[in-house]
Design a protein around this motif. Structure first.
Motif, mmCIF file in Angstrom:
data_model
loop_
_atom_site.group_PDB
_atom_site.id
_atom_site.type_symbol
_atom_site.label_atom_id
_atom_site.label_comp_id
_atom_site.label_asym_id
_atom_site.label_seq_id
_atom_site.Cartn_x
_atom_site.Cartn_y
_atom_site.Cartn_z
ATOM 1 N N ASN A 152 -1.525 7.707 1.999
ATOM 2 C CA ASN A 152 -1.029 7.471 3.358
ATOM 3 C C ASN A 152 -2.156 7.537 4.379
ATOM 4 O O ASN A 152 -2.200 6.734 5.324
ATOM 5 N N TYR A 153 -3.052 8.494 4.194
ATOM 6 C CA TYR A 153 -4.176 8.642 5.127
ATOM 7 C C TYR A 153 -5.062 7.388 5.109
ATOM 8 O O TYR A 153 -5.454 6.870 6.154
ATOM 9 N N ASN B 12 -4.265 4.334 4.133
ATOM 10 C CA ASN B 12 -3.536 3.192 4.683
ATOM 11 C C ASN B 12 -3.510 3.210 6.204
ATOM 12 O O ASN B 12 -3.685 2.171 6.849
ATOM 13 N N GLU B 13 -3.267 4.393 6.771
ATOM 14 C CA GLU B 13 -3.153 4.499 8.223
ATOM 15 C C GLU B 13 -4.520 4.448 8.910
ATOM 16 O O GLU B 13 -4.658 3.869 9.992
ATOM 17 N N THR B 14 -5.530 5.029 8.294
ATOM 18 C CA THR B 14 -6.848 5.113 8.931
ATOM 19 C C THR B 14 -7.641 3.822 8.803
ATOM 20 O O THR B 14 -8.272 3.360 9.761
ATOM 21 N N GLN C 129 -6.349 0.826 7.525
ATOM 22 C CA GLN C 129 -5.482 -0.361 7.539
ATOM 23 C C GLN C 129 -5.607 -1.174 6.247
ATOM 24 O O GLN C 129 -5.574 -2.413 6.280
ATOM 25 N N HIS D 239 0.851 17.353 9.951
ATOM 26 C CA HIS D 239 0.106 16.202 9.442
ATOM 27 C C HIS D 239 -1.288 16.134 10.045
ATOM 28 O O HIS D 239 -2.225 15.681 9.396
ATOM 29 N N ASN E 91 -4.597 15.827 7.871
ATOM 30 C CA ASN E 91 -5.520 14.710 8.070
ATOM 31 C C ASN E 91 -6.941 15.190 8.325
ATOM 32 O O ASN E 91 -7.904 14.553 7.888
#
Length: 248
Positions: A173-174, A176-178, A180, A130, A134
């Motif tokens: 996903n990237y 959302n995680e990076t 927020q 991952h 990323n």
């Protein structure tokens, strides 16, 4: 089906062949079912009912056939032919279905599977994979931001996914995680930052034109998103950030 009278040798041969036939098929069916039930992981309770049902149906068909031979009647023969046909079609379908189940069932003599990777090694492998993904996504998103692709009206995550060649799920996903937030929230933040820069550069800019320039469909949507992010409408923010000379 031949018609005859009791006592004719050909008649008795036909009846005997018929009786032997349905007994033979029933035995084969029961045998196959037993093979299927032996050592299989499927639910055996339901399958165990089939041999008894098949034997009962075959017995009834056999008796009907004998009666049809001894007391021939046109209507009765039609009914018997229908029952006989349905029985053997059903038997053939069940036989076919069982053969498919047997072929799909795992073999008892399979070699033991290779041991699964230890949790720590698996976690490390996931992180490495991952992390590489990323890095690629970050580089491509940075290029997209620098080219200001977010200013395009109606841009979607599918558009971005195709443009930068990254799987949509990984990309989502990237983001959302990076950042927020989801794709739309992230893009709206970029557009609002762009709008703020344009207001500073051109204090007299029309807000309706500005909304269109930064990718919003209309001024109302622009004002709503701006207020959500900055806490005040763009008109107030514009007034508060006028050059000192214009404020006086």
């Amino acid at each position: 089906m031949a018609e005859g009278k009791p006592g004719e040798w050909f008649y008795y041969i036909l009846v005997s062949c018929y009786v032997i036939q349905f007994i033979f098929y029933t035995i084969i069916y029961i045998h196959i079912t037993k093979i299927l039930l032996k050592g299989k992981s499927i639910e055996a309770a339901n399958l165990k009912k089939y041999p008894l049902r098949t034997w009962a149906a075959a017995f009834i068909i056999g008796v009907m056939g004998i009666v049809a031979e001894i007391y021939p009647n046109y209507i009765y023969l039609q009914i018997f032919t229908l029952c006989y046909t349905v029985f053997f079609i059903s038997l053939g379908i069940q036989y076919h279905n069982y053969s498919i189940i047997v072929s799909n069932e795992p073999s008892v003599n399979k070699e033991p599977a290779a041991p699964a990777a230890a949790p720590a090694e698996q976690h490390h492998s996931e992180e490495k994979r991952h992390g590489q993904n990323n890095d690629v996504i970050k580089e491509k998103i940075t290029q997209w931001e620098e080219s200001k692709g977010y200013l395009k009206l109606g841009v979607t995550i599918q558009d971005l996914s195709r443009e930068i060649g990254v799987n949509r799920t990984y990309l989502s996903n990237y983001i959302n995680e990076t950042y927020q937030t989801n794709f739309n929230g992230w893009v709206n933040d970029l557009r609002i930052e762009e709008a703020k820069q344009k207001i500073i550069q051109s204090p007299d800019i029309n807000l309706s034109d500005l909304a269109e320039m930064v990718g919003f469909a209309d001024q109302a949507h622009f004002s709503k998103q701006f207020k959500l992010k900055e806490g005040i409408p763009p008109s107030v923010w514009k007034k508060d950030h006028r050059p000192p000379k214009e404020k006086s």
